[in-house]
Design a protein around this motif. Structure first.
Motif, short mmCIF file in Angstrom:
data_model
loop_
_atom_site.label_atom_id
_atom_site.label_comp_id
_atom_site.label_asym_id
_atom_site.label_seq_id
_atom_site.Cartn_x
_atom_site.Cartn_y
_atom_site.Cartn_z
N GLY A 75 0.51 -1.16 0.55
CA GLY A 75 -0.39 -0.09 -0.07
C GLY A 75 0.42 1.36 -0.18
N ARG A 93 -1.97 1.60 -4.98
CA ARG A 93 -3.46 1.03 -4.17
C ARG A 93 -3.32 1.66 -3.01
NH1 ARG A 93 -2.27 -5.93 -4.24
NH2 ARG A 93 -0.57 -5.76 -3.04
N PRO A 94 -3.85 1.80 -1.98
CA PRO A 94 -4.14 2.13 -0.69
C PRO A 94 -3.56 1.07 0.31
CG PRO A 94 -6.33 1.96 -0.82
CD PRO A 94 -5.55 2.10 -3.02
N ASP A 95 -3.84 -0.25 -0.47
CA ASP A 95 -3.81 -1.77 0.65
C ASP A 95 -4.48 -2.38 -0.48
OD1 ASP A 95 -6.89 -2.52 0.23
OD2 ASP A 95 -6.72 -0.69 2.56
N PHE A 97 -6.62 -4.77 -0.44
CA PHE A 97 -7.76 -5.22 -0.39
C PHE A 97 -8.31 -4.24 -1.67
CE2 PHE A 97 -7.04 -6.65 3.85
CZ PHE A 97 -7.04 -8.69 3.19
N SER A 98 -7.05 -3.89 -2.15
CA SER A 98 -7.72 -2.53 -2.91
C SER A 98 -7.14 -2.57 -4.73
CB SER A 98 -7.07 -1.09 -2.99
OG SER A 98 -8.07 -1.08 -1.46
N GLY A 99 -6.96 -3.53 -5.26
CA GLY A 99 -6.88 -4.06 -6.26
C GLY A 99 -5.38 -4.13 -6.44
N TYR A 180 -6.46 -14.17 -2.55
CA TYR A 180 -7.90 -13.73 -0.92
C TYR A 180 -8.32 -15.00 -1.44
CZ TYR A 180 -5.68 -9.58 -2.73
OH TYR A 180 -4.96 -8.36 -2.88
N SER A 214 -9.27 -8.76 6.63
CA SER A 214 -10.46 -7.63 6.63
C SER A 214 -11.52 -8.08 7.16
CB SER A 214 -10.48 -6.94 4.91
OG SER A 214 -10.87 -6.12 5.10
#
Length: 295
Positions: A75, A93-95, A97-99, A180, A214
């Motif tokens: 991230g 991506r920020p983390d 879980f974001s792409g 994931y 998450s």
């Protein structure tokens, strides 16, 4: 002072214990402080892992030594200078879980400077290498994605650096990707191992999983077991490392939570192959039927 980005001094297996996570043979929790965090224990001969965390404006200078490293941006955004070559603004991506991620391949023998543009987390899996090649960036559009399994053992993946999806990208040993696992689902199921070179059925590889969850207060359960009857069942939370120099392995997400793991392998070669637990292999044979039912 320049410091290596990885730690190559490995520690022997700890005695089997069911009391404290750090006493497990195949699991530990890596620290997640600012700066460079290393594994407190590592039973693998080839694989190692470092977690680099920097605040905006901070920098880190080190070297890859005799190892190849894939810097996977978990991230944030950072500028990289590797062996005199600049790679600006890596990461979006920020983390996790974001792409899909940005990554930078750091060849053995490289000097490395990382400067955080924003707060950044970088995973640094590594393995020994004598490959002479240039550093390079792997952009999100180069990362293959898809779904493995079906029904309650269905999960999605990103293949970041593999001989299958990115054969044009040079690497000596490292094979790297992300998985994931949705709420209540299983990954790496049926469980498999990478014990011996018996291609195409099986390849001898060490493997590690680095976990995030998450929402962050959630958990999963990891199982690692060997042919001689040793077994560990461990609660998975943020920053748990599952280290597999041997053994079958699988993981399940608790209902309501998604588990992420960065997976990486290293062996004498980069051809993937895994042998499923013979007692559970029949489950994998149901995948075409389950998918045909839309599961």
């Amino acid at each position: 002072m320049d410091q290596p980005l990885v730690t190559t001094a490995h520690r022997p297996h700890h005695p089997a214990s069911r009391k404290v996570t750090m006493d497990y043979r195949y699991h530990c929790t890596i620290p997640a402080a600012d700066g460079r965090n290393t594994l407190p224990v590592n039973p693998c001969r080839l694989l190692d892992f470092t977690l680099l965390r920097l605040s905006a404006g901070e920098s880190w200078t080190g070297g890859s030594g005799d190892r190849e490293i894939l810097a996977v941006i978990l991230g944030g955004t950072a500028n990289f200078t590797v062996a005199g070559r600049d790679f600006p603004q890596v990461g979006q991506r920020p983390d996790v879980f974001s792409g899909k991620p940005h990554s930078v391949y750091l060849p053995a023998g490289s000097s490395v400077t990382v400067e955080a543009v924003t707060a950044v987390e970088i995973a640094l899996p590594s393995a020994p290498s004598e490959l002479a090649t240039d550093p390079y960036v792997i952009a999100p559009e180069q990362v293959a994605g898809g779904r493995w399994g079906a029904a309650n053992f269905g999960r999605t993946y990103h293949q970041i650096l593999t001989e299958i999806s990115q054969p044009e990208l040079p690497a000596r040993r490292l094979i790297v990707g992300e998985t994931y696992t949705p709420s209540g689902n299983w990954s790496t199921y049926p469980p498999h191992r990478h014990k011996v070179d018996d291609l195409p059925a099986e390849a001898a590889h060490e493997e590690m999983y680095y976990y995030r969850v998450s929402p962050a207060n959630g958990f999963g359960i990891s199982r690692v077991y060997t042919d001689d009857g040793y077994e560990e069942n461990v609660t998975i939370r943020d920053h748990v490392m599952q280290m597999m120099p041997e053994g079958y392995h699988t993981v399940v997400s608790a209902p309501g939570y998604t588990t992420y793991f960065l997976w990486f392998l290293a062996g004498t070669q980069r051809t993937q192959g895994a042998r499923e637990d013979a007692d559970l292999a029949w489950v994998g044979q149901t995948v075409p039927t389950l998918r045909g039912l839309g599961l």
